[in-house]
Design a protein around this motif. Structure first.
Motif, PDB file in Angstrom:
ATOM      1  N   SER A 150       0.719  -1.114  -0.167  1.00 47.94           N
ATOM      2  CA  SER A 150      -0.002  -0.037   0.046  1.00 47.94           C
ATOM      3  C   SER A 150       0.968   1.261   0.076  1.00 47.94           C
ATOM      4  CB  SER A 150      -0.822  -0.119   1.206  1.00 47.94           C
ATOM      5  OG  SER A 150      -0.316   0.358   2.425  1.00 47.94           O
ATOM      6  N   ILE A 151       0.308   2.117  -0.326  1.00 44.25           N
ATOM      7  CA  ILE A 151       0.953   3.546  -0.422  1.00 44.25           C
ATOM      8  C   ILE A 151       1.418   3.941   0.922  1.00 44.25           C
ATOM      9  CG2 ILE A 151       0.749   6.179  -0.780  1.00 44.25           C
ATOM     10  CD1 ILE A 151      -1.356   5.681  -2.978  1.00 44.25           C
ATOM     11  N   LEU A 152       0.699   3.784   2.019  1.00 42.71           N
ATOM     12  CA  LEU A 152       1.005   4.087   3.479  1.00 42.71           C
ATOM     13  C   LEU A 152       2.005   3.265   3.887  1.00 42.71           C
ATOM     14  CD1 LEU A 152      -2.480   5.313   5.175  1.00 42.71           C
ATOM     15  CD2 LEU A 152      -0.647   6.768   4.039  1.00 42.71           C
ATOM     16  N   ASP A 153       2.081   1.895   3.624  1.00 46.44           N
ATOM     17  CA  ASP A 153       3.288   0.929   3.895  1.00 46.44           C
ATOM     18  C   ASP A 153       4.423   1.576   3.422  1.00 46.44           C
ATOM     19  OD1 ASP A 153       1.707  -0.698   5.501  1.00 46.44           O
ATOM     20  OD2 ASP A 153       1.252  -2.052   3.916  1.00 46.44           O
ATOM     21  N   THR A 154       4.392   2.328   2.078  1.00 46.50           N
ATOM     22  CA  THR A 154       5.480   2.817   1.593  1.00 46.50           C
ATOM     23  C   THR A 154       6.034   4.007   2.355  1.00 46.50           C
ATOM     24  OG1 THR A 154       5.083   1.890  -0.650  1.00 46.50           O
ATOM     25  CG2 THR A 154       6.756   3.691  -0.530  1.00 46.50           C
ATOM     26  N   ILE A 155       5.115   4.845   2.642  1.00 47.53           N
ATOM     27  CA  ILE A 155       5.358   5.960   3.564  1.00 47.53           C
ATOM     28  C   ILE A 155       5.897   5.682   4.871  1.00 47.53           C
ATOM     29  CG2 ILE A 155       4.324   8.018   4.480  1.00 47.53           C
ATOM     30  CD1 ILE A 155       4.643   8.240   1.497  1.00 47.53           C
ATOM     31  N   TYR A 156       5.453   4.781   5.430  1.00 50.88           N
ATOM     32  CA  TYR A 156       5.906   4.320   6.851  1.00 50.88           C
ATOM     33  C   TYR A 156       7.255   3.627   6.569  1.00 50.88           C
ATOM     34  CZ  TYR A 156       1.110   4.807   8.254  1.00 50.88           C
ATOM     35  OH  TYR A 156      -0.335   5.161   8.398  1.00 50.88           O
ATOM     36  N   THR A 157       7.629   3.077   5.637  1.00 51.13           N
ATOM     37  CA  THR A 157       9.062   2.407   5.520  1.00 51.13           C
ATOM     38  C   THR A 157       9.867   3.565   5.364  1.00 51.13           C
ATOM     39  OG1 THR A 157       8.121   0.606   4.509  1.00 51.13           O
ATOM     40  CG2 THR A 157      10.256   1.102   3.907  1.00 51.13           C
ATOM     41  N   LEU A 158       9.662   4.556   4.561  1.00 43.51           N
ATOM     42  CA  LEU A 158      10.546   5.584   4.162  1.00 43.51           C
ATOM     43  C   LEU A 158      10.707   6.504   5.481  1.00 43.51           C
ATOM     44  CD1 LEU A 158       9.451   6.749   0.458  1.00 43.51           C
ATOM     45  CD2 LEU A 158      11.604   5.133   1.421  1.00 43.51           C
ATOM     46  N   GLU A 159       9.515   6.578   6.132  1.00 39.31           N
ATOM     47  CA  GLU A 159       9.715   7.261   7.315  1.00 39.31           C
ATOM     48  C   GLU A 159      10.759   6.788   8.387  1.00 39.31           C
ATOM     49  OE1 GLU A 159       5.736   9.945   8.762  1.00 39.31           O
ATOM     50  OE2 GLU A 159       5.538   7.795   9.008  1.00 39.31           O
TER      51      GLU A 159
END
Length: 335
Positions: A108-117
């Protein structure tokens, strides 16, 4: 146009774009931003401009920060502009292309965001073909992280609107006396929507929306603008004309719309059609250009063209925005 009824921009939602001190926390849309905020951003961007023959302006204001460019939709100039802007401010830059991202694998997009965070990315620059993605990300990120919208479906392209405003303001500081004609596929254009928001907020003299049948915005959108379905009356009094890119895939083969050749003849910004103007208007185009469709080479490269300036000013605008949201994040994160 029946389809246009489904193309209205969504209402602003989620977390505020502006922090308690009035600085930008995120930039999702120009809708709702004050004249003072937009003017401050334009003023800041001017400080990052240098003549073409000089070295680019640089700063270390974002040293130690990481800017992640998440382009889930193709882009050349906007992505390159953000990359240069971040690098010239001293930030580390990560470019993520959907073709090589885990989103293609089902993440998911948010999983990608959390990974990059977790990798300590501080600013997310997001372009996506779906409405609402930049706002969704802004609602989900931690307090010290900022989100900048680099193009959202057909509804928002706020950094383009700001660079267009900066470009015309530099050429015509008396914006209150300027008539701007925006010509092209208005119904599907995020560029037109953000340009309208910027110029309307800044108090431009008049905005003319010019489009053939099937490409005009719904009547409920932008009531302060005048609408024309013929080129001549739309550009006759124009001080500046912005031609929008025409998508061949939308015109050719669609019997309800003009062909590319007919569009060029009837609505193209050409040497012949400029004779319809009573003034000598400045020429703008957000790019990429379809020469021979919405604009000809005489107009694109002529002495009244601001198109190169638009590209140059895009880097300065994005530098100003990155610096502002980073400053807001540092302040609100106790740094």
């Amino acid at each position: 146009m029946a389809e246009a009824a489904n193309l209205a921009p969504p209402a602003a939602s989620g977390h505020s774009q502006v922090d308690a001190t009035g600085r930008l926390r995120h930039l999702i849309t120009l809708q709702g931003l004050s004249r003072e905020t937009i003017t401050r951003i334009l003023d800041a961007a001017e400080q990052f401009l240098a003549p073409p023959e000089h070295l680019a302006v640089r700063s270390n204001v974002m040293a130690g920060r990481t800017v992640a460019n998440l382009f889930f939709e193709p882009s050349t100039r906007t992505r390159a502009s953000f990359e240069l802007a971040a690098a010239r401010l001293g930030a580390d830059v990560l470019n993520l292309d959907v073709k090589t991202s885990s989103r293609k694998k089902g993440e998911s997009i948010l999983d990608t965001i959390y990974t990059l965070e977790a990798m300590q990315c501080d600013v997310f620059v997001v372009r996506d073909a779906a409405v609402g993605v930049p706002q969704m990300i802004a609602d989900a990120v931690r307090p010290g992280v900022a989100v900048l919208n680099a193009g959202e479906a057909h509804v928002n392209h706020p950094t383009q609107g700001l660079l267009d405003a900066l470009t015309l303001r530099l050429a015509r500081p008396d914006l209150e006396n300027v008539t701007l004609a925006i010509v092209g596929d208005l119904a599907h254009s995020r560029v037109a929507r953000s340009a309208y928001e910027a110029f309307n907020t800044l108090g431009i003299g008049a905005i003319h929306l010019v489009a053939p049948d099937g490409m005009m915005l719904d009547e409920h959108e932008y009531p302060n603008a005048q609408r024309f379905n013929e080129l001549a009356p739309g550009i006759e009094q124009a001080d500046a004309i912005m031609a929008l890119r025409i998508q061949h895939e939308r015109i050719d083969g669609n019997e309800s719309l003009l062909s590319s050749a007919d569009y060029h003849e009837q609505f193209g910004i050409t040497e012949r059609n400029l004779k319809l103007c009573r003034k000598s208007p400045l020429i703008m185009h957000p790019g990429p250009m379809n020469r021979g469709v919405e604009i000809d080479t005489f107009c694109a490269d002529g002495p009244r063209s601001l198109i190169t300036e638009q590209v140059r000013n895009g880097v300065a605008i994005r530098m100003a925005l990155l610096a502002e949201v980073d400053s807001s994040a540092r302040q609100n994160h106790g740094e």
